[in-house]
Design an enzyme around this catalytic site. Structure first.
Site, PDB file in Angstrom:
ATOM      1  NE  ARG A   1      93.116  85.050  29.693  1.00  0.00           N
ATOM      2  CZ  ARG A   1      93.294  84.201  30.712  1.00  0.00           C
ATOM      3  NH1 ARG A   1      92.665  84.376  31.858  1.00  0.00           N
ATOM      4  NH2 ARG A   1      94.119  83.202  30.612  1.00  0.00           N
TER       5      ARG A   1
ATOM      6  CG  HIS B   1      88.308  81.643  29.785  1.00  0.00           C
ATOM      7  ND1 HIS B   1      89.245  80.973  30.547  1.00  0.00           N
ATOM      8  CD2 HIS B   1      88.982  82.184  28.750  1.00  0.00           C
ATOM      9  CE1 HIS B   1      90.442  81.109  29.989  1.00  0.00           C
ATOM     10  NE2 HIS B   1      90.318  81.852  28.902  1.00  0.00           N
TER      11      HIS B   1
ATOM     12  CG  ASP C   1      85.037  77.612  30.191  1.00  0.00           C
ATOM     13  OD1 ASP C   1      85.394  78.577  30.885  1.00  0.00           O
ATOM     14  OD2 ASP C   1      85.832  76.677  29.881  1.00  0.00           O
TER      15      ASP C   1
ATOM     16  CB  ALA D   1      94.243  78.270  38.934  1.00  0.00           C
TER      17      ALA D   1
ATOM     18  CB  CYS E   1      88.588  75.110  33.225  1.00  0.00           C
ATOM     19  SG  CYS E   1      87.541  76.518  33.526  1.00  0.00           S
TER      20      CYS E   1
ATOM     21  CG  ASN F   1      91.829  77.788  28.520  1.00  0.00           C
ATOM     22  OD1 ASN F   1      91.931  77.614  29.718  1.00  0.00           O
ATOM     23  ND2 ASN F   1      90.851  78.489  27.997  1.00  0.00           N
TER      24      ASN F   1
ATOM     25  CG  ASN G   1      91.895  84.024  36.669  1.00  0.00           C
ATOM     26  OD1 ASN G   1      91.676  84.054  37.878  1.00  0.00           O
ATOM     27  ND2 ASN G   1      92.332  82.917  36.069  1.00  0.00           N
TER      28      ASN G   1
ATOM     29  NE  ARG H   1      96.815  78.517  30.298  1.00  0.00           N
ATOM     30  CZ  ARG H   1      95.636  77.902  30.311  1.00  0.00           C
ATOM     31  NH1 ARG H   1      94.565  78.576  30.656  1.00  0.00           N
ATOM     32  NH2 ARG H   1      95.513  76.637  29.978  1.00  0.00           N
TER      33      ARG H   1
END
Ligand code: ARG
Length: 287
Positions: free
Chosen positions: A154, A183, A185, A273, A279, A86, A37, A105
């Site tokens: 995503r 994302h 959120d 990050a 998150c 996530n 990202n 991930r």
């Protein structure tokens, strides 16, 4: 003299909190080691583990004041595993494990699956070919029987409809158009009482219209670019206490006027990050 009504409300709030459980994962191997990202660009190797740990501990302690915390064991080699939003999407006794778009991930998936299974959740099947990044993109509304599902960055465009069949609840898909808010959120936060904090330019026009159709004007808390870039939307609502990385005095006053208590818990290392308070958490109790 104690005020009986205020006291009753406090007790009721404490009871509500007592039912919530929040999943976190210690940032033992947290780092920026790849770029998935825009926040991670130019940050490889720049996060300080000890400071990240201290910031995460402060967040954990603040949440633990009112809410039970579950911990999933972090695995070496998975530097983003601290972002438990996530892990998947939880509704009632059902959990949908994320299907990460980001290859880096994917190895988190079986670890989170094992966690949900051990906690007694029913695991709903999810099609492998549809990317879906859990409660990073799927957010349960706090006032109506509705789930908001971000897509386009995503999670795939097919994610909202797929989720609707599994969650047996109305799902509104919201198309994300600004890569910094990749994302849902990061730019949208349903709050108790039907309030919604959101950063309007992060959404495609139709999606913005959908938010405005579902949310009365007095319940919309529009977040400007500066607050959005501080990840103010990435907030955890603990029955009216809104825990967030940072917020301008104006936003804090707006939240206070709506009856909320903003609490700042700095998470600068995790911002490198692309994540902050929300998150780093996953609510395990979602009606
Ligand atoms: N580096 C992580 C990623 O890009 C950050 C995840 C943030 N999580 C979130 N729910 N917004 O996947």
């Amino acid at each position: 003299m104690t005020k009986p009504l205020a006291m009753a409300q406090t007790v009721a709030a404490a009871r509500r909190d007592a039912r919530q459980r929040i999943l976190m994962c210690a940032p033992d191997d947290f780092d920026v080691r790849y770029v998935i990202n825009p926040w991670m660009e130019h940050q490889i190797g720049k996060a300080t583990r000890s400071l990240a740990r201290a910031q995460w501990e402060a967040l954990r302690r603040r949440i633990a004041q009112s809410t039970a915390i579950e911990l999933v064991t972090p695995a070496a080699g998975l530097p983003d595993m601290a972002f438990t939003a996530n892990a998947g999407f939880v509704i009632g006794d059902t959990a949908v494990v994320s299907r990460f778009r980001a290859e880096q991930r994917r190895a988190e998936e079986p670890l989170f699956r094992a966690f949900f299974a051990a906690q007694g959740f029913r695991l709903a099947p999810w099609p492998e070919e549809v990317a879906f990044e859990g409660a990073g993109d799927a957010l349960v509304d706090r006032a109506q029987e509705l789930v908001w599902c971000g897509y386009g960055m995503r999670s795939d465009a097919a994610a909202p409809r797929t989720l609707e069949t599994l969650a047996r609840r109305r799902v509104i898909g919201l198309e994300l158009v600004d890569a910094r808010f990749y994302h849902l959120d990061t730019c949208f936060c349903p709050l108790s009482g039907g309030y919604v904090m959101y950063h309007p330019p992060a959404f495609a026009p139709d999606s913005r219209a959908a938010i405005e159709r579902e949310t009365p004007p007095d319940k919309r808390i529009e977040i400007g670019e500066d607050d959005a870039m501080r990840f103010s939307c990435n907030a955890v609502d603990l029955d009216g206490t809104i825990v967030m990385n940072d917020a301008s005095p104006a936003l804090q006053a707006r939240l206070a006027a709506a009856g909320f208590t903003p609490v700042l818990s700095p998470l600068g290392e995790f911002m490198k990050a692309g994540g902050a308070a929300k998150c780093l958490t996953l609510k395990l109790v979602e009606a």
